[in-house]
Design an enzyme around this catalytic site. Sequence first.
Site, PDB file in Angstrom:
ATOM      1  N   CYS A   1      15.976  -2.820  20.411  1.00 10.07           N
ATOM      2  CA  CYS A   1      14.753  -3.909  21.138  1.00 10.07           C
ATOM      3  C   CYS A   1      15.068  -4.939  21.149  1.00 10.07           C
ATOM      4  O   CYS A   1      14.456  -6.056  21.545  1.00 10.07           O
ATOM      5  CB  CYS A   1      14.654  -2.991  22.380  1.00 10.07           C
TER       6      CYS A   1
ATOM      7  N   ARG B   1       0.915  -1.115   0.107  1.00  6.52           N
ATOM      8  CA  ARG B   1      -0.284  -0.262  -0.301  1.00  6.52           C
ATOM      9  C   ARG B   1       0.844   1.371  -0.047  1.00  6.52           C
ATOM     10  O   ARG B   1       0.735   2.309  -0.890  1.00  6.52           O
ATOM     11  CB  ARG B   1      -0.581   0.233   1.108  1.00  6.52           C
TER      12      ARG B   1
ATOM     13  N   HIS C   1      -5.885   8.356  12.122  1.00  6.29           N
ATOM     14  CA  HIS C   1      -5.998   6.627  12.384  1.00  6.29           C
ATOM     15  C   HIS C   1      -4.495   6.720  12.000  1.00  6.29           C
ATOM     16  O   HIS C   1      -4.218   5.402  11.136  1.00  6.29           O
ATOM     17  CB  HIS C   1      -6.789   6.666  11.103  1.00  6.29           C
TER      18      HIS C   1
ATOM     19  N   SER D   1     -17.489   6.730   4.032  1.00  8.17           N
ATOM     20  CA  SER D   1     -19.027   6.392   4.402  1.00  8.17           C
ATOM     21  C   SER D   1     -19.372   6.348   5.806  1.00  8.17           C
ATOM     22  O   SER D   1     -20.810   5.939   5.710  1.00  8.17           O
ATOM     23  CB  SER D   1     -18.691   4.812   4.372  1.00  8.17           C
TER      24      SER D   1
HETATM   25  C1  BV8 Z   1     -11.665   2.528  18.743  1.00  4.76           C
HETATM   26  C2  BV8 Z   1      -5.954   3.018   9.800  1.00  4.76           C
HETATM   27  C3  BV8 Z   1     -11.664   1.600  21.292  1.00  4.76           C
HETATM   28  C4  BV8 Z   1      -5.597   0.669   9.421  1.00  4.76           C
HETATM   29  C5  BV8 Z   1      -8.290   2.467   9.835  1.00  4.76           C
HETATM   30  C6  BV8 Z   1     -18.999  -2.097  16.261  1.00  4.76           C
HETATM   31  C7  BV8 Z   1     -19.654  -0.805  15.812  1.00  4.76           C
HETATM   32  C8  BV8 Z   1     -19.534   0.315  16.445  1.00  4.76           C
HETATM   33  C9  BV8 Z   1     -18.310  -0.061  16.237  1.00  4.76           C
HETATM   34  C10 BV8 Z   1     -17.599  -0.732  16.043  1.00  4.76           C
HETATM   35  C11 BV8 Z   1     -18.128  -2.139  16.392  1.00  4.76           C
HETATM   36  N1  BV8 Z   1     -16.935  -3.558  16.559  1.00  4.76           N
HETATM   37  C12 BV8 Z   1     -15.745  -2.508  17.214  1.00  4.76           C
HETATM   38  C13 BV8 Z   1     -15.774  -1.203  17.025  1.00  4.76           C
HETATM   39  C14 BV8 Z   1     -14.794  -0.050  16.601  1.00  4.76           C
HETATM   40  C15 BV8 Z   1     -14.410   0.016  15.424  1.00  4.76           C
HETATM   41  C16 BV8 Z   1     -15.132   0.221  13.937  1.00  4.76           C
HETATM   42  O1  BV8 Z   1     -16.126   1.360  13.857  1.00  4.76           O
HETATM   43  N2  BV8 Z   1     -15.936  -0.428  13.571  1.00  4.76           N
HETATM   44  C17 BV8 Z   1     -16.101  -0.388  12.025  1.00  4.76           C
HETATM   45  C18 BV8 Z   1     -15.680  -1.284  11.273  1.00  4.76           C
HETATM   46  C19 BV8 Z   1     -17.722  -0.987  12.878  1.00  4.76           C
HETATM   47  N3  BV8 Z   1     -13.436   1.387  15.453  1.00  4.76           N
HETATM   48  C20 BV8 Z   1     -12.279   0.956  15.940  1.00  4.76           C
HETATM   49  O2  BV8 Z   1     -11.781  -0.260  16.127  1.00  4.76           O
HETATM   50  C21 BV8 Z   1     -11.414   2.451  16.291  1.00  4.76           C
HETATM   51  N4  BV8 Z   1     -10.810   1.913  17.491  1.00  4.76           N
HETATM   52  O3  BV8 Z   1     -12.820   1.987  18.785  1.00  4.76           O
HETATM   53  O4  BV8 Z   1     -10.509   1.682  19.453  1.00  4.76           O
HETATM   54  C22 BV8 Z   1     -10.751   1.487  22.261  1.00  4.76           C
HETATM   55  C23 BV8 Z   1     -10.468   2.778  22.682  1.00  4.76           C
HETATM   56  C24 BV8 Z   1      -9.744   3.060  24.173  1.00  4.76           C
HETATM   57  C25 BV8 Z   1      -8.924   1.794  24.127  1.00  4.76           C
HETATM   58  C26 BV8 Z   1      -8.610   0.711  23.011  1.00  4.76           C
HETATM   59  C27 BV8 Z   1      -9.221   0.526  22.566  1.00  4.76           C
HETATM   60  C28 BV8 Z   1     -10.386   2.612  15.444  1.00  4.76           C
HETATM   61  C29 BV8 Z   1     -10.833   2.879  14.085  1.00  4.76           C
HETATM   62  C30 BV8 Z   1      -9.657   2.381  13.171  1.00  4.76           C
HETATM   63  C31 BV8 Z   1      -8.880   1.685  12.143  1.00  4.76           C
HETATM   64  N5  BV8 Z   1      -8.558   2.073  10.902  1.00  4.76           N
HETATM   65  N6  BV8 Z   1      -7.997   3.160   8.945  1.00  4.76           N
HETATM   66  C32 BV8 Z   1      -5.340   1.343   7.897  1.00  4.76           C
HETATM   67  O5  BV8 Z   1      -5.836   1.947   6.812  1.00  4.76           O
HETATM   68  O6  BV8 Z   1      -4.923  -0.224   6.979  1.00  4.76           O
HETATM   69  S1  BV8 Z   1     -10.091   3.155   9.307  1.00  4.76           S
HETATM   70  C33 BV8 Z   1     -10.135   2.916   7.828  1.00  4.76           C
HETATM   71  O7  BV8 Z   1     -11.536   2.083   7.260  1.00  4.76           O
HETATM   72  C34 BV8 Z   1     -10.208   3.992   7.433  1.00  4.76           C
HETATM   73  O8  BV8 Z   1      -8.505   4.937   8.174  1.00  4.76           O
HETATM   74  C35 BV8 Z   1     -11.024   4.519   7.878  1.00  4.76           C
HETATM   75  O9  BV8 Z   1     -11.244   5.323   8.738  1.00  4.76           O
HETATM   76  C36 BV8 Z   1     -12.268   3.207   7.118  1.00  4.76           C
HETATM   77  C37 BV8 Z   1     -12.569   3.470   5.571  1.00  4.76           C
HETATM   78  O10 BV8 Z   1     -14.225   4.409   6.375  1.00  4.76           O
HETATM   79  P1  BV8 Z   1     -13.750   5.472   4.629  1.00  4.76           P
HETATM   80  O11 BV8 Z   1     -13.131   6.202   4.585  1.00  4.76           O
HETATM   81  O12 BV8 Z   1     -15.139   6.409   5.401  1.00  4.76           O
HETATM   82  O13 BV8 Z   1     -14.071   5.312   3.288  1.00  4.76           O
HETATM   83  P2  BV8 Z   1     -15.041   4.148   2.646  1.00  4.76           P
HETATM   84  O14 BV8 Z   1     -14.513   2.872   1.624  1.00  4.76           O
HETATM   85  O15 BV8 Z   1     -15.617   3.108   4.142  1.00  4.76           O
HETATM   86  O16 BV8 Z   1     -15.826   4.687   1.824  1.00  4.76           O
HETATM   87  C38 BV8 Z   1     -15.012   5.818   0.827  1.00  4.76           C
HETATM   88  C39 BV8 Z   1     -16.706   6.428   0.971  1.00  4.76           C
HETATM   89  O17 BV8 Z   1     -16.332   7.667  -0.052  1.00  4.76           O
HETATM   90  C40 BV8 Z   1     -17.778   5.994   0.054  1.00  4.76           C
HETATM   91  O18 BV8 Z   1     -19.143   6.591   0.866  1.00  4.76           O
HETATM   92  C41 BV8 Z   1     -17.951   6.750  -1.293  1.00  4.76           C
HETATM   93  O19 BV8 Z   1     -19.132   7.000  -2.108  1.00  4.76           O
HETATM   94  C42 BV8 Z   1     -16.867   8.004  -1.461  1.00  4.76           C
HETATM   95  N7  BV8 Z   1     -16.683   7.948  -2.889  1.00  4.76           N
HETATM   96  C43 BV8 Z   1     -15.862   7.298  -3.209  1.00  4.76           C
HETATM   97  N8  BV8 Z   1     -15.599   8.214  -4.407  1.00  4.76           N
HETATM   98  C44 BV8 Z   1     -15.494   9.597  -4.240  1.00  4.76           C
HETATM   99  C45 BV8 Z   1     -16.125   9.271  -2.535  1.00  4.76           C
HETATM  100  N9  BV8 Z   1     -16.278  10.305  -2.576  1.00  4.76           N
HETATM  101  C46 BV8 Z   1     -15.755  11.857  -3.071  1.00  4.76           C
HETATM  102  N10 BV8 Z   1     -15.133  11.496  -3.623  1.00  4.76           N
HETATM  103  C47 BV8 Z   1     -14.974  10.133  -5.026  1.00  4.76           C
HETATM  104  N11 BV8 Z   1     -14.808  10.576  -5.699  1.00  4.76           N
HETATM  105 ZN    ZN Z   2      12.103  -1.587  19.873  1.00  2.50          ZN
END
Ligand code: BV8
Ligand code: ZN
Length: 238
Positions: free
Chosen positions: A148, A58, A107, A187
Amino acid sequence: MATHFVFLTGAGMSAESGVPTFRDGLTGLWGRFDAETLATPQAFRRDPALVWGWYRWRAWQLLQVQPNAGHRGIAELARRGHRVDVVTQNVDDLHERAGSTEVRHLHGELLRSRCIDCSARAEPDPITLALDPPEGGAHETPPACTVCGGAFRPDVVWFGEALPEAEWEAGLGAIAACDRVVVVGTSGMVQPAASLPLVAREMGKPVLEINPQRSGVTPLVDEHWAMPASTGLQRLLD
Ligand code: BV8
Ligand code: ZN
């Protein structure tokens, strides 16, 4: 008259640069892997070479693409004298490469890595070392920390990991201080980032969404421009 904008951006912001979004799956070799399975501490513990290889691929992809007119439009607003804060879910550096300076990565960042045990970094960052596109999978053992001996991991926030406190607080502070919020290309599925537009609304800020599709955010915005980021930013600039 200068306006203070906060842009909340997601993967759709980078779609027109050729970076695949999450919901339409990752193209090519890794399409069969689900990002939500690979982007976890468990996956890295289970198979560090698979996860490290996926991120290196990536990172290599990101180094081949350029910011698009949407990224450039956001940077242009600042050049015109507006105050612009970007609070992004994206781990790419395309906002910065387009010239935006106030960018918060909720993120983490794809082009950075650190030791999983002591958080030491290395120069040049091993995640950005030139890499030929992997044939048949880039199962590549992550480098060992020279301090480490721990394994290097990408400096991104995995599912189940807490967001960086400073970035989150800075994002909230920017929303509290701004005149208007523009949500681009998300999204609205991933928490807690997806709750920021609601926070903005509760703070009484006007919220505009730019996204060709409806999203989880659409029901709570004041305006939804159903168009891609580049067209939406052009309209904002006009
Ligand atoms: C946390 C980095 C707690 C890594 C990413 C159940 C219910 C609710 C929440 C949860 C659940 N189970 C677990 C959770 C929490 C979880 C979560 O939300 N899960 C989801 C799947 C349900 N969240 C977490 O785990 C977060 N941490 O909660 O920790 C905690 C607290 C204290 C102490 C310890 C723990 C961490 C979340 C971060 C994950 N990491 N990225 C990597 O990149 O590899 S997330 C990753 O996916 C992205 O960063 C981004 O955030 C996400 C993708 O989402 P979008 O950016 O919205 O992209 P997507 O493809 O979905 O949508 C694209 C959009 O663009 C569409 O709408 C499309 O129409 C539009 N589009 C397309 N083309 C265009 C356009 N728009 C404009 N112009 C265009 N041309
Ligand atoms: Zn180290």
